[in-house]
Design an enzyme around this catalytic site. Sequence first.
Site, mmCIF file in Angstrom:
data_model
loop_
_atom_site.group_PDB
_atom_site.id
_atom_site.type_symbol
_atom_site.label_atom_id
_atom_site.label_comp_id
_atom_site.label_asym_id
_atom_site.label_seq_id
_atom_site.Cartn_x
_atom_site.Cartn_y
_atom_site.Cartn_z
ATOM 1 N N HIS A 366 -5.323 -19.414 23.666
ATOM 2 C CA HIS A 366 -4.117 -19.284 24.878
ATOM 3 C C HIS A 366 -4.537 -19.922 26.125
ATOM 4 C CE1 HIS A 366 -3.255 -16.068 21.753
ATOM 5 N NE2 HIS A 366 -2.780 -16.978 21.251
ATOM 6 N N CYS A 679 7.248 -34.728 19.607
ATOM 7 C CA CYS A 679 6.473 -33.842 20.635
ATOM 8 C C CYS A 679 5.045 -33.407 20.583
ATOM 9 C CB CYS A 679 7.544 -32.847 20.997
ATOM 10 S SG CYS A 679 7.643 -31.405 19.606
HETATM 11 C C1 PEP Z 1 3.295 -29.634 17.001
HETATM 12 O O1 PEP Z 1 2.711 -28.835 16.231
HETATM 13 O O2 PEP Z 1 3.077 -30.812 17.267
HETATM 14 C C2 PEP Z 1 4.039 -29.055 18.153
HETATM 15 C C3 PEP Z 1 4.431 -29.652 19.225
HETATM 16 O O3 PEP Z 1 3.936 -27.380 18.191
HETATM 17 P P1 PEP Z 1 2.530 -26.760 18.433
HETATM 18 O O4 PEP Z 1 1.630 -27.501 19.225
HETATM 19 O O5 PEP Z 1 3.035 -25.642 19.683
HETATM 20 O O6 PEP Z 1 2.442 -26.135 17.310
#
Ligand code: PEP
Length: 749
Positions: A366, A679
Amino acid sequence: MTATPNNKTDTRQMLGRLRAVMAEDGAGQDRLDRITQLIAEEMHTEVCSIYLFRDTDTLELCATEGLNPESVHHTRMRLGEGLVGRVAKRGQAINTDDAPGTRGFRYMPETGEEAYSSFLGLPIQRLGETLGVMVVQSRQARVFSEAEVHAVEVVAMVIAEMAELGAFVGEGAAMLARHSQAALFQGAAAQEGAAQGHVWLHEPRVVITNLIAENPHRERERLIEAVEQLRVGVDRMLSSAGTGDSDHMQVLEAYRMFANSKGWMRRMEEDISRGLSAEAAVEKEQSAARARMSQVTDVYLRDRLHDLDDLSNRLLRLLTGQGTETGAEMPADPVLVARNIGPAELLDYGRRLRGVVLEEGSVGSHATIVARALAIPLVIHAKRITTEALNGDQILVDGDRGVVHLRPDESVVSAFRDKMAMRAKAQERYSSIRDKPAETLCGTRIALHMNAGLMADLPSLENSGAEGVGLFRTELQFLIRNHMPKRAELSQLYTRVMEAAKGRRVVFRTLDIGSDKVLPYMTTVDEPNPALGWRAIRVGLDKPGVMRMQLQALVRAAAGRPLSVMFPFVAQREEFAAARAEMDKALERERILGHPLPEKLEVGAMLETPSLAFAPDSFYREVDFLSIGGNDLKQFFFAADRDNELVRRRYDTLNVSFLTFLEGIAERCARLGTPLSFCGEDAGRPVEAACFAAIGFRMLSIRPASIGPVKSILHRTDLGELRAVIHQAREDGAQSVRPTVMEYLRGKL
Ligand code: PEP
Ligand code: MG
């Protein structure tokens, strides 16, 4: 003087004399000479020598009683060399009646030590760090008694503390001042960027000045009193932590166990009876625990030793009255140095920090997430930095390579400045294109959105040139609190986010907890494999209370404005359908309550498991949009843990199999008319971003700091040409298209 087997060494008397030496004026070398002399006398041995580290792997004889005085500052050995080098390397004592016959013995003719058969060498350690070696030797062949070993151990500890306090520094210094030499730390990069500043210790060390005490009775009382206070404090923490089986409770239980441990107490009381102060006795135990910590491989045991270390710090603070508030003033350009730090504490420091360096931490922690949001360079796994650094030391943080320079010399500083200047120039270039669209050479528009999750992220929406927020990680707001946020709190927060976005699209991803994201106030389930476990939408559907509250808060915050929501970690169509049904229920509830409904609602899913790539067409038509969570998708595609340093870089994102897989998803979405974005972190790297655009992605959501570099490369890229290069590399049987793509881009850009 002849050496006789001796069990009568009076440690208290020896410490008393040691204190008298320390109280005298005199240069560092004189002090060391006097110390070796008095120890030899008190121990009834012919020889006492002190070896200290000259640099990280060479020890130097710095003072001796009994060996040839000419060899002082001449006799040196490497770490691991000879008996002295072995004591230093292993951090363990060697006690033998036959030194020449002992494995590793190396004859040093200039010292004249061949006459001495018995050898007792002990590491001079402070908080687990070996500063040197103390040796006593005698002619007569004998093994030193346990009491004698203990006596030397206590003296070695006092010497380590004195070295720490700079007692041997000055004219005729026997060793270079601790904490004045340049030091380099190779850690791991967690957030890129470069920072120059001065150290600010999150938890300054407790400084002990009274090592030796005259009145053991009084010291014992002080220790008992402080331990009692500690126990009460731990019990209070335990009762306010409630029940549940979280890690937090486990730590507190471990605290309680140590605080009530008879062995721990007994060892400290023994050291006090030998003449140490209560503080020194606590620190001696702490040092031993740290030394063990560096050798233990069992994670559970190491964690417990860590707990003991924390507990010792608390006890030291109680005994010395030193809190974390030292009255020191934070430098104007602070670089935070800590063993570890929680996300909320890091947020409290906020953008004041130039950089952060942690001894522990992980790329998915975090604190790392917060450092990213604040765009502060972060280096993790910088071992021992909290013992080396002092408040106010100059420090350089290279977040790209995971390197930290402490007290650097001028040449390093100037090279670093050049690097920072180059970065600043690039930043200027990026700001000049901030308001231009991300259009490729061939005229294709790529939408660049940013990832966010904290209020601290939102100023970046203006500054970076992002068109909107393609991923708002709502769990961060849950992670930085120590209680479950209420619906009204959430709704206010989402309102502020939408207002800051000024009409730009914000995609709110519902709570993605589990795996690496654990809420301190929620009961955790012990899972053998959390990344593949009960997380994200799975929790949301099985225990829908929190998800319902969140959806309602979102609808309420939209207050008639457009709203975009996406569900994380959807692995099959039915999960999406069930989550979507929850959304419909939330809308209905709000309608009945008379609240305005969003003017337009989009509900999408994150594609983070390979299974969803092969879901039926009906799913692709049913979702309003899809967003590839590349961090998770890649870890499941290659079966390589995204947080495991041993494997996380093993497979290239531009690996042909992965790119082909992604291209298939992009083609399918294009055919079925499903809006698609990417993303994960990878889309923020310029070369990867250009390749994603070439294989059909038209929307990327990335870190704000990546918008400029990605836009810049897209401006100079012809997607048709790049696609042809990628396809050719694939035809040629490449494992990764990276080398070919890099060669092509080098020729073009
Ligand atoms: C991912 O898994 O690429 C994502 C954007 O979510 P997180 O990194 O929050 O798991
Ligand atoms: Mg994910």
